[in-house]
Design a protein around this motif. Structure first.
Motif, PDB file in Angstrom:
ATOM      1  N   GLY A 125      78.016 -63.729 -47.364  1.00 19.95           N
ATOM      2  CA  GLY A 125      77.457 -63.059 -46.200  1.00 19.95           C
ATOM      3  C   GLY A 125      76.078 -62.446 -46.375  1.00 19.95           C
ATOM      4  N   LEU A 126      75.608 -62.327 -47.622  1.00 22.69           N
ATOM      5  CA  LEU A 126      74.325 -61.630 -47.817  1.00 22.69           C
ATOM      6  C   LEU A 126      73.196 -62.294 -47.026  1.00 22.69           C
ATOM      7  N   ALA A 127      73.138 -63.623 -47.061  1.00 21.21           N
ATOM      8  CA  ALA A 127      72.051 -64.334 -46.387  1.00 21.21           C
ATOM      9  C   ALA A 127      72.429 -64.777 -44.973  1.00 21.21           C
ATOM     10  N   LEU A 128      73.632 -64.457 -44.541  1.00 23.67           N
ATOM     11  CA  LEU A 128      74.146 -65.025 -43.290  1.00 23.67           C
ATOM     12  C   LEU A 128      73.268 -64.777 -42.053  1.00 23.67           C
ATOM     13  N   PRO A 129      72.805 -63.540 -41.803  1.00 25.15           N
ATOM     14  CA  PRO A 129      72.029 -63.338 -40.567  1.00 25.15           C
ATOM     15  C   PRO A 129      70.796 -64.246 -40.473  1.00 25.15           C
ATOM     16  N   HIS A 142      83.259 -73.419 -37.981  1.00 28.34           N
ATOM     17  CA  HIS A 142      84.038 -72.412 -38.700  1.00 28.34           C
ATOM     18  C   HIS A 142      83.244 -71.860 -39.876  1.00 28.34           C
ATOM     19  N   VAL A 143      83.145 -70.556 -39.943  1.00 28.17           N
ATOM     20  CA  VAL A 143      82.506 -69.921 -41.101  1.00 28.17           C
ATOM     21  C   VAL A 143      83.490 -68.930 -41.697  1.00 28.17           C
ATOM     22  N   THR A 144      83.576 -68.917 -43.020  1.00 26.03           N
ATOM     23  CA  THR A 144      84.398 -67.913 -43.702  1.00 26.03           C
ATOM     24  C   THR A 144      83.478 -66.943 -44.429  1.00 26.03           C
ATOM     25  N   ILE A 145      83.659 -65.657 -44.217  1.00 25.70           N
ATOM     26  CA  ILE A 145      82.899 -64.651 -44.956  1.00 25.70           C
ATOM     27  C   ILE A 145      83.880 -63.893 -45.845  1.00 25.70           C
ATOM     28  N   THR A 146      83.530 -63.721 -47.108  1.00 28.71           N
ATOM     29  CA  THR A 146      84.367 -62.892 -47.975  1.00 28.71           C
ATOM     30  C   THR A 146      83.893 -61.456 -47.877  1.00 28.71           C
ATOM     31  N   ILE A 147      84.762 -60.594 -47.372  1.00 26.27           N
ATOM     32  CA  ILE A 147      84.435 -59.172 -47.195  1.00 26.27           C
ATOM     33  C   ILE A 147      85.499 -58.359 -47.934  1.00 26.27           C
ATOM     34  N   ASN A 148      85.094 -57.732 -49.013  1.00 25.95           N
ATOM     35  CA  ASN A 148      86.044 -56.990 -49.843  1.00 25.95           C
ATOM     36  C   ASN A 148      85.992 -55.493 -49.604  1.00 25.95           C
ATOM     37  N   MET A 149      84.986 -55.035 -48.835  1.00 31.19           N
ATOM     38  CA  MET A 149      84.862 -53.593 -48.594  1.00 31.19           C
ATOM     39  C   MET A 149      83.885 -53.372 -47.451  1.00 31.19           C
ATOM     40  N   THR A 150      83.998 -52.192 -46.821  1.00 35.99           N
ATOM     41  CA  THR A 150      82.949 -51.755 -45.903  1.00 35.99           C
ATOM     42  C   THR A 150      82.420 -50.391 -46.358  1.00 35.99           C
ATOM     43  N   ASP A 151      82.889 -49.918 -47.508  1.00 31.10           N
ATOM     44  CA  ASP A 151      82.499 -48.619 -48.041  1.00 31.10           C
ATOM     45  C   ASP A 151      81.688 -48.848 -49.328  1.00 31.10           C
ATOM     46  N   GLU A 173      73.528 -48.821 -53.509  1.00 30.04           N
ATOM     47  CA  GLU A 173      72.479 -49.388 -52.650  1.00 30.04           C
ATOM     48  C   GLU A 173      72.742 -50.889 -52.414  1.00 30.04           C
ATOM     49  N   ALA A 174      73.130 -51.574 -53.477  1.00 29.13           N
ATOM     50  CA  ALA A 174      73.438 -52.998 -53.363  1.00 29.13           C
ATOM     51  C   ALA A 174      74.623 -53.216 -52.417  1.00 29.13           C
ATOM     52  N   ALA A 175      75.660 -52.422 -52.596  1.00 27.70           N
ATOM     53  CA  ALA A 175      76.868 -52.583 -51.775  1.00 27.70           C
ATOM     54  C   ALA A 175      76.587 -52.265 -50.304  1.00 27.70           C
ATOM     55  N   LYS A 176      75.704 -51.304 -50.066  1.00 24.09           N
ATOM     56  CA  LYS A 176      75.334 -50.945 -48.690  1.00 24.09           C
ATOM     57  C   LYS A 176      74.604 -52.112 -48.011  1.00 24.09           C
ATOM     58  N   ILE A 177      73.658 -52.712 -48.738  1.00 27.54           N
ATOM     59  CA  ILE A 177      72.949 -53.882 -48.183  1.00 27.54           C
ATOM     60  C   ILE A 177      73.956 -54.982 -47.873  1.00 27.54           C
ATOM     61  N   LEU A 178      74.858 -55.241 -48.823  1.00 26.41           N
ATOM     62  CA  LEU A 178      75.817 -56.334 -48.641  1.00 26.41           C
ATOM     63  C   LEU A 178      76.725 -56.096 -47.434  1.00 26.41           C
ATOM     64  N   THR A 179      77.294 -54.915 -47.318  1.00 26.30           N
ATOM     65  CA  THR A 179      78.213 -54.692 -46.187  1.00 26.30           C
ATOM     66  C   THR A 179      77.463 -54.738 -44.855  1.00 26.30           C
ATOM     67  N   ASP A 180      76.252 -54.189 -44.802  1.00 27.74           N
ATOM     68  CA  ASP A 180      75.480 -54.258 -43.549  1.00 27.74           C
ATOM     69  C   ASP A 180      75.213 -55.702 -43.144  1.00 27.74           C
ATOM     70  N   ARG A 181      74.823 -56.522 -44.121  1.00 31.51           N
ATOM     71  CA  ARG A 181      74.508 -57.924 -43.821  1.00 31.51           C
ATOM     72  C   ARG A 181      75.763 -58.716 -43.430  1.00 31.51           C
ATOM     73  N   GLN A 182      76.874 -58.433 -44.110  1.00 25.32           N
ATOM     74  CA  GLN A 182      78.123 -59.146 -43.787  1.00 25.32           C
ATOM     75  C   GLN A 182      78.558 -58.854 -42.351  1.00 25.32           C
ATOM     76  N   LEU A 183      78.540 -57.572 -41.987  1.00 30.11           N
ATOM     77  CA  LEU A 183      79.025 -57.208 -40.652  1.00 30.11           C
ATOM     78  C   LEU A 183      78.055 -57.678 -39.568  1.00 30.11           C
ATOM     79  N   GLN A 184      76.763 -57.603 -39.868  1.00 31.54           N
ATOM     80  CA  GLN A 184      75.765 -58.117 -38.923  1.00 31.54           C
ATOM     81  C   GLN A 184      75.949 -59.628 -38.724  1.00 31.54           C
ATOM     82  N   GLY A 185      76.131 -60.349 -39.820  1.00 28.99           N
ATOM     83  CA  GLY A 185      76.333 -61.802 -39.741  1.00 28.99           C
ATOM     84  C   GLY A 185      77.585 -62.144 -38.943  1.00 28.99           C
ATOM     85  N   LEU A 186      78.662 -61.410 -39.199  1.00 24.64           N
ATOM     86  CA  LEU A 186      79.905 -61.621 -38.452  1.00 24.64           C
ATOM     87  C   LEU A 186      79.685 -61.418 -36.953  1.00 24.64           C
TER      88      LEU A 186
END
Ligand code: SF4
Ligand code: SF4
Length: 299
Positions: A125-129, A142-151, A173-186
């Protein structure tokens, strides 16, 4: 239909023939993965880079890496040998969207030569948007995103780093970028009518309780299916967590978590985790019949 659970009819119509989404279809339709995407843009603590991406594929397996041209040839050979072959997925061995040139070249070649084959991909999901427009253009449904956390506090225990804007970012900081990008992409995918499944890896003592929150977050953003998979932790699978003594969940723990998410949305329970170069119907792996050497001989 059987196995539709409480899925809305229009979604069920789209997925009922897809082995990854319908338990029924698992027995009648075949899917294949081609391993055209070697690089990855994040590090998961459970990943051993010697093997395929552990987010969508069976851990501890090394797939035969292919160029887009070799992959297209292989897909056509398999489709003529296995008439039930309806779905082509790209799931590794790294992250498909960390290798956009190879991933989309493969889709282009296949959609030209075999327009009836459904395309899917999985991503961290990092590059998804950045790629939603191209995903639309190639009619990926169909797209599958692996999302292991939102915290991000929990994310910092799962992801040592992400590669972001040409540099390595670590910690929260890394985890914050990742969760923001995953949820935005979704959100972008579902707003564009592209079906989106979420995979989560259940890591006892790290994100097990938290996955109930993840389930709620992804459902509210339009994911139609949530697949909670156990961390497979053993030295033979080479997981870094495994080497550090992190255990995987028991079958009872996994079921209890799936039960506490059920009612919130459709849970997927039939996935047995394919190899990134899987070929065939569920329970059969015909990948050894379709290595590059053998495809060359078929020509
Ligand atoms: Fe899809 Fe999992 Fe079935 Fe493989 S085992 S076809 S990834 S649902
Ligand atoms: Fe490994 Fe996949 Fe995680 Fe990348 S996204 S580090 S390939 S498990």
């Amino acid at each position: 239909g059987a196995g539709s659970g409480d899925m809305p009819q229009e979604i069920w119509d789209k997925v009922k023939n897809h082995p990854c989404y319908s338990e029924e279809a698992h027995h009648h339709y075949a899917r294949m993965h081609v391993a055209v995407a070697p690089a990855c843009n994040i590090q998961c603590n459970y990943c051993n880079r010697k093997y395929d991406c552990a987010n969508e594929s069976r851990p501890g397996v090394v797939s035969e890496k292919l160029s887009p041209e070799q992959a297209a040839k292989k897909v056509l050979a398999v489709a003529s040998a296995i008439p039930q072959m309806t779905v082509l997925g790209i799931a590794g061995p790294g992250d498909p969207l960390a290798n956009p040139g190879k991933t989309f070249k493969t889709f282009e070649l296949i959609s030209e030569a075999a327009p009836d084959i459904k395309l899917c991909l999985s991503t961290n999901g990092l590059a998804l948007p950045d790629h939603v427009e191209t995903i639309k253009k190639f009619n990926v449904d169909h797209v599958t995103i692996t999302i292991n956390m939102t915290d991000p506090d929990i994310g910092a225990e799962i992801y040592p780093w992400v590669f972001w804007k040409h540099k390595r970012v670590t910690g929260k900081e890394a985890a914050k970028i990742l969760t923001d990008r995953q949820l935005q992409g979704l959100e972008m995918l579902t707003a564009n009518g592209i079906l989106c499944k979420v995979n989560s890896v259940m890591i006892p003592g790290v994100n097990d309780d938290h996955l109930v929150t993840v389930n709620r977050e992804v459902k509210s953003r339009g994911a139609f299916l949530h697949n909670i998979m156990p961390l497979i932790s053993s030295p033979e699978h080479g997981t870094v967590f495994g080497l550090n003594g992190q255990r995987g969940p028991s079958a009872q723990e996994l079921k209890a978590l799936q039960d506490s998410c059920e009612g919130e949305m459709n849970m997927m329970r039939h996935c047995r985790q394919c190899r990134a170069d899987a070929v065939g119907l569920l329970g059969e792996d015909r990948s050894a019949e379709f290595t590059t050497d053998k495809i060359m001989e078929m020509e």
